[in-house]
Design a protein around this motif. Structure first.
Motif, PDB file in Angstrom:
ATOM      1  N   VAL A   1       0.825  -1.219   0.000  1.00 38.03           N
ATOM      2  CA  VAL A   1       0.000   0.000   0.000  1.00 38.03           C
ATOM      3  C   VAL A   1       0.860   1.270   0.000  1.00 38.03           C
ATOM      4  CG1 VAL A   1      -1.745   1.301   1.269  1.00 38.03           C
ATOM      5  CG2 VAL A   1      -1.958  -1.184   1.031  1.00 38.03           C
ATOM      6  N   PRO A   2       1.819   1.439   0.918  1.00 34.56           N
ATOM      7  CA  PRO A   2       2.619   2.677   0.851  1.00 34.56           C
ATOM      8  C   PRO A   2       3.428   2.791  -0.439  1.00 34.56           C
ATOM      9  CG  PRO A   2       2.893   1.573   2.965  1.00 34.56           C
ATOM     10  CD  PRO A   2       2.211   0.612   2.071  1.00 34.56           C
ATOM     11  N   ALA A   3       3.998   1.658  -0.897  1.00 31.20           N
ATOM     12  CA  ALA A   3       4.801   1.719  -2.119  1.00 31.20           C
ATOM     13  C   ALA A   3       3.948   2.104  -3.327  1.00 31.20           C
ATOM     14  CB  ALA A   3       5.478   0.363  -2.350  1.00 31.20           C
ATOM     15  N   SER A   4       2.750   1.546  -3.434  1.00 28.75           N
ATOM     16  CA  SER A   4       1.895   1.875  -4.585  1.00 28.75           C
ATOM     17  C   SER A   4       1.468   3.340  -4.553  1.00 28.75           C
ATOM     18  CB  SER A   4       0.666   0.966  -4.600  1.00 28.75           C
ATOM     19  OG  SER A   4      -0.147   1.206  -3.467  1.00 28.75           O
ATOM     20  N   LEU A   5       1.205   3.884  -3.359  1.00 30.70           N
ATOM     21  CA  LEU A   5       0.803   5.288  -3.272  1.00 30.70           C
ATOM     22  C   LEU A   5       1.953   6.216  -3.639  1.00 30.70           C
ATOM     23  CD1 LEU A   5      -1.311   5.174   0.021  1.00 30.70           C
ATOM     24  CD2 LEU A   5      -2.150   5.305  -2.325  1.00 30.70           C
ATOM     25  N   VAL A   6       3.148   5.928  -3.107  1.00 27.26           N
ATOM     26  CA  VAL A   6       4.295   6.802  -3.375  1.00 27.26           C
ATOM     27  C   VAL A   6       4.695   6.742  -4.844  1.00 27.26           C
ATOM     28  CG1 VAL A   6       6.732   7.151  -2.858  1.00 27.26           C
ATOM     29  CG2 VAL A   6       5.126   6.672  -1.002  1.00 27.26           C
ATOM     30  N   ILE A   7       4.801   5.537  -5.393  1.00 25.45           N
ATOM     31  CA  ILE A   7       5.213   5.409  -6.795  1.00 25.45           C
ATOM     32  C   ILE A   7       4.139   5.975  -7.727  1.00 25.45           C
ATOM     33  CG2 ILE A   7       5.773   3.738  -8.597  1.00 25.45           C
ATOM     34  CD1 ILE A   7       6.986   1.954  -6.450  1.00 25.45           C
ATOM     35  N   GLY A   8       2.871   5.696  -7.436  1.00 16.92           N
ATOM     36  CA  GLY A   8       1.803   6.228  -8.282  1.00 16.92           C
ATOM     37  C   GLY A   8       1.760   7.746  -8.262  1.00 16.92           C
ATOM     38  N   LEU A   9       1.932   8.348  -7.076  1.00 13.34           N
ATOM     39  CA  LEU A   9       1.922   9.812  -6.996  1.00 13.34           C
ATOM     40  C   LEU A   9       3.149  10.416  -7.671  1.00 13.34           C
ATOM     41  CD1 LEU A   9       0.594  12.372  -5.956  1.00 13.34           C
ATOM     42  CD2 LEU A   9       1.747  12.014  -3.757  1.00 13.34           C
TER      43      LEU A   9
ATOM     44  N   ARG B   1     -13.660   6.898   8.855  1.00 16.87           N
ATOM     45  CA  ARG B   1     -13.906   7.606  10.114  1.00 16.87           C
ATOM     46  C   ARG B   1     -12.825   8.634  10.409  1.00 16.87           C
ATOM     47  NH1 ARG B   1     -14.294  10.330  13.671  1.00 16.87           N
ATOM     48  NH2 ARG B   1     -15.156  10.067  15.757  1.00 16.87           N
ATOM     49  N   PHE B   2     -11.574   8.269  10.144  1.00 20.09           N
ATOM     50  CA  PHE B   2     -10.466   9.157  10.484  1.00 20.09           C
ATOM     51  C   PHE B   2      -9.936   9.926   9.273  1.00 20.09           C
ATOM     52  CE2 PHE B   2     -10.303   5.712  13.650  1.00 20.09           C
ATOM     53  CZ  PHE B   2     -10.426   6.462  14.807  1.00 20.09           C
ATOM     54  N   SER B   3     -10.622   9.849   8.148  1.00 16.80           N
ATOM     55  CA  SER B   3     -10.135  10.543   6.953  1.00 16.80           C
ATOM     56  C   SER B   3     -10.179  12.054   7.110  1.00 16.80           C
ATOM     57  CB  SER B   3     -10.957  10.125   5.733  1.00 16.80           C
ATOM     58  OG  SER B   3     -12.315  10.510   5.909  1.00 16.80           O
ATOM     59  N   SER B   4     -11.105  12.577   7.951  1.00 18.77           N
ATOM     60  CA  SER B   4     -11.211  14.029   8.116  1.00 18.77           C
ATOM     61  C   SER B   4      -9.980  14.614   8.785  1.00 18.77           C
ATOM     62  CB  SER B   4     -12.459  14.371   8.932  1.00 18.77           C
ATOM     63  OG  SER B   4     -12.399  13.752  10.208  1.00 18.77           O
TER      64      SER B   4
ATOM     65  N   GLY C   1      -0.113   1.693 -12.844  1.00 19.10           N
ATOM     66  CA  GLY C   1      -0.606   2.711 -13.776  1.00 19.10           C
ATOM     67  C   GLY C   1      -2.008   3.203 -13.453  1.00 19.10           C
ATOM     68  N   SER C   2      -2.873   2.332 -12.939  1.00 22.93           N
ATOM     69  CA  SER C   2      -4.231   2.774 -12.586  1.00 22.93           C
ATOM     70  C   SER C   2      -4.191   3.788 -11.445  1.00 22.93           C
ATOM     71  CB  SER C   2      -5.083   1.567 -12.192  1.00 22.93           C
ATOM     72  OG  SER C   2      -4.482   0.850 -11.130  1.00 22.93           O
ATOM     73  N   THR C   3      -3.289   3.586 -10.481  1.00 21.51           N
ATOM     74  CA  THR C   3      -3.123   4.565  -9.403  1.00 21.51           C
ATOM     75  C   THR C   3      -2.595   5.879  -9.958  1.00 21.51           C
ATOM     76  OG1 THR C   3      -2.604   2.723  -7.922  1.00 21.51           O
ATOM     77  CG2 THR C   3      -2.070   4.925  -7.147  1.00 21.51           C
TER      78      THR C   3
ATOM     79  N   MET D   1      -6.350  11.082  -2.168  1.00 20.24           N
ATOM     80  CA  MET D   1      -5.392  10.230  -1.459  1.00 20.24           C
ATOM     81  C   MET D   1      -6.117   9.234  -0.552  1.00 20.24           C
ATOM     82  SD  MET D   1      -2.158   9.591  -0.971  1.00 20.24           S
ATOM     83  CE  MET D   1      -1.208  11.057  -1.422  1.00 20.24           C
ATOM     84  N   VAL D   2      -7.149   9.718   0.134  1.00 20.24           N
ATOM     85  CA  VAL D   2      -7.925   8.818   0.993  1.00 20.24           C
ATOM     86  C   VAL D   2      -8.599   7.729   0.155  1.00 20.24           C
ATOM     87  CG1 VAL D   2      -9.894   8.687   2.566  1.00 20.24           C
ATOM     88  CG2 VAL D   2      -8.284  10.580   2.736  1.00 20.24           C
ATOM     89  N   LEU D   3      -9.153   8.133  -0.978  1.00 20.03           N
ATOM     90  CA  LEU D   3      -9.768   7.138  -1.872  1.00 20.03           C
ATOM     91  C   LEU D   3      -8.751   6.093  -2.313  1.00 20.03           C
ATOM     92  CD1 LEU D   3     -12.042   6.123  -3.773  1.00 20.03           C
ATOM     93  CD2 LEU D   3     -11.196   7.774  -5.456  1.00 20.03           C
ATOM     94  N   GLN D   4      -7.558   6.547  -2.653  1.00 17.61           N
ATOM     95  CA  GLN D   4      -6.530   5.599  -3.100  1.00 17.61           C
ATOM     96  C   GLN D   4      -6.103   4.662  -1.975  1.00 17.61           C
ATOM     97  OE1 GLN D   4      -5.761   4.947  -5.970  1.00 17.61           O
ATOM     98  NE2 GLN D   4      -5.246   6.677  -7.257  1.00 17.61           N
ATOM     99  N   VAL D   5      -6.036   5.191  -0.751  1.00 22.03           N
ATOM    100  CA  VAL D   5      -5.686   4.329   0.384  1.00 22.03           C
ATOM    101  C   VAL D   5      -6.709   3.205   0.536  1.00 22.03           C
ATOM    102  CG1 VAL D   5      -5.494   4.261   2.894  1.00 22.03           C
ATOM    103  CG2 VAL D   5      -4.393   6.099   1.620  1.00 22.03           C
TER     104      VAL D   5
END
Length: 336
Positions: free
Chosen positions: A115-123, A324-327, A203-205, A247-251
């Protein structure tokens, strides 16, 4: 001079007002009881168009869900009649099954790595592809291309790449004078190798992040540039807050993807059941192994159904906690 009451009584009564051309329907037509009994043509057409989807959803989603709840409380091998055992499948799962907790560990490790790797590389890819440079459209296409390729074919190709003797991965490491790896054959390197294969389809991210970046108003960047803000300040003070809802959606999406991973460990593990050892036996693969064991072994659909519901509850809790904690880390003020 005012008319007397006697004179007023002799006057002809006023004719009733003519109904307007667009007069409302009669009382019976406007009656709620009448409307309840007859559906309009638009409503009937809407139900007719929705009927195939509703029937398919009921047959292939709702009914299997209800049956899986029943099977989770039974001992059922698919050949004989189910035997009701209550919560024994869940007790066996948490107390006596030697493969359940290693499966949980492998799943959590996969989530932590992927999860962290896909978010960082995708961004990072989205930020790079959002620049106005030559050939950026071709680069976007190349990054997204693995997403549209056949999944099984690409995973099988990666199996040859990670071959310890003749694979391309070790040849590249040898060329760089770095130590080689056992990749999928080693208990410590098998799961990270699977994560690398999963990141191949990042690529989808990237595409979702790229759409979010292009929605950021350019006036904010121009104002920051006039104020002398650097690239890091612009990214962390403007870009990242404005794309925080995405970002929250991607998580959430990546968490669900990681928890439901099946194809990669199924195809890439040397024994196809999550080896070596239990290193790549994630929960989805454990469920499959119990429901569809090797030839000569007895299936246990009841136990597999119980595992499915445990995994389902874990996904629901993870998504609910994220929402719940996304805000806390989401920037929601309106920017005009």
């Amino acid at each position: 001079m005012t008319a007397t009451p006697h004179q007023q009584s002799n006057r002809p009564p006023h004719p009733p007002p003519n109904p307007a051309p667009h007069a409302s329907p009669s009382w019976s037509a406007r009656s709620p009881w009448r409307r309840r009994g007859k559906l309009g043509s638009d409503t009937r057409a809407a139900y007719a168009f929705m009927a195939p989807a509703l029937i398919g959803f009921t047959v292939f989603v709702v009914y299997p869900l209800i049956r899986s709840v029943y099977f989770a409380l039974t001992r059922y091998n698919g050949l004989t009649a189910p035997t009701f055992v209550g919560l024994d499948n869940f007790r066996r799962m948490f107390t006596t099954d030697p493969s359940f907790w290693p499966s949980v560990r492998a799943t959590l490790l996969l989530v932590v790595l992927y999860v962290p790797a896909s978010l960082v590389i995708g961004l990072a890819l989205a930020v790079f592809c959002n620049r106005r440079i030559r050939g950026v459209r071709l680069l976007r296409t190349l990054v997204y291309l693995p997403v549209v390729l056949p999944v099984v074919a690409t995973i099988t190709l990666w199996k040859f790449v990670f071959n310890p003797q003749v694979g391309l991965a070790n040849q590249v490491l040898t060329w760089l004078h770095l130590p080689t790896s056992e990749w999928l054959s080693g208990e410590g390197s098998a799961l990270p190798s699977i994560v690398i294969v999963m990141l191949w389809s990042v690529g989808s991210t990237m595409i979702i992040f790229l759409a979010a970046l292009q929605a950021v108003p350019t006036e904010l960047y121009e104002a920051a540039k006039l104020d002398g803000a650097g690239s890091g300040t612009v990214f962390f003070r403007i870009t990242l807050p404005l794309i925080s809802p995405i970002m929250v959606l991607q998580v959430v999406l990546q968490l669900v993807t990681a928890l439901q991973t099946f194809n990669q460990p199924k195809i890439l593990s040397p024994d196809n059941i999550g080896g070596p050892g239990f290193s790549t036996r994630v929960l989805m693969l454990s469920i499959y192994n119990n429901g569809f064991p090797k030839l000569g072994q007895v299936a246990d659909f009841g136990y597999a159904s119980a595992q499915v519901w445990v995994l389902f509850l874990v996904i629901v809790v993870v998504i609910a906690a994220t929402a719940r904690f996304s805000s806390i880390w989401t920037y929601s003020d309106h920017v005009s």
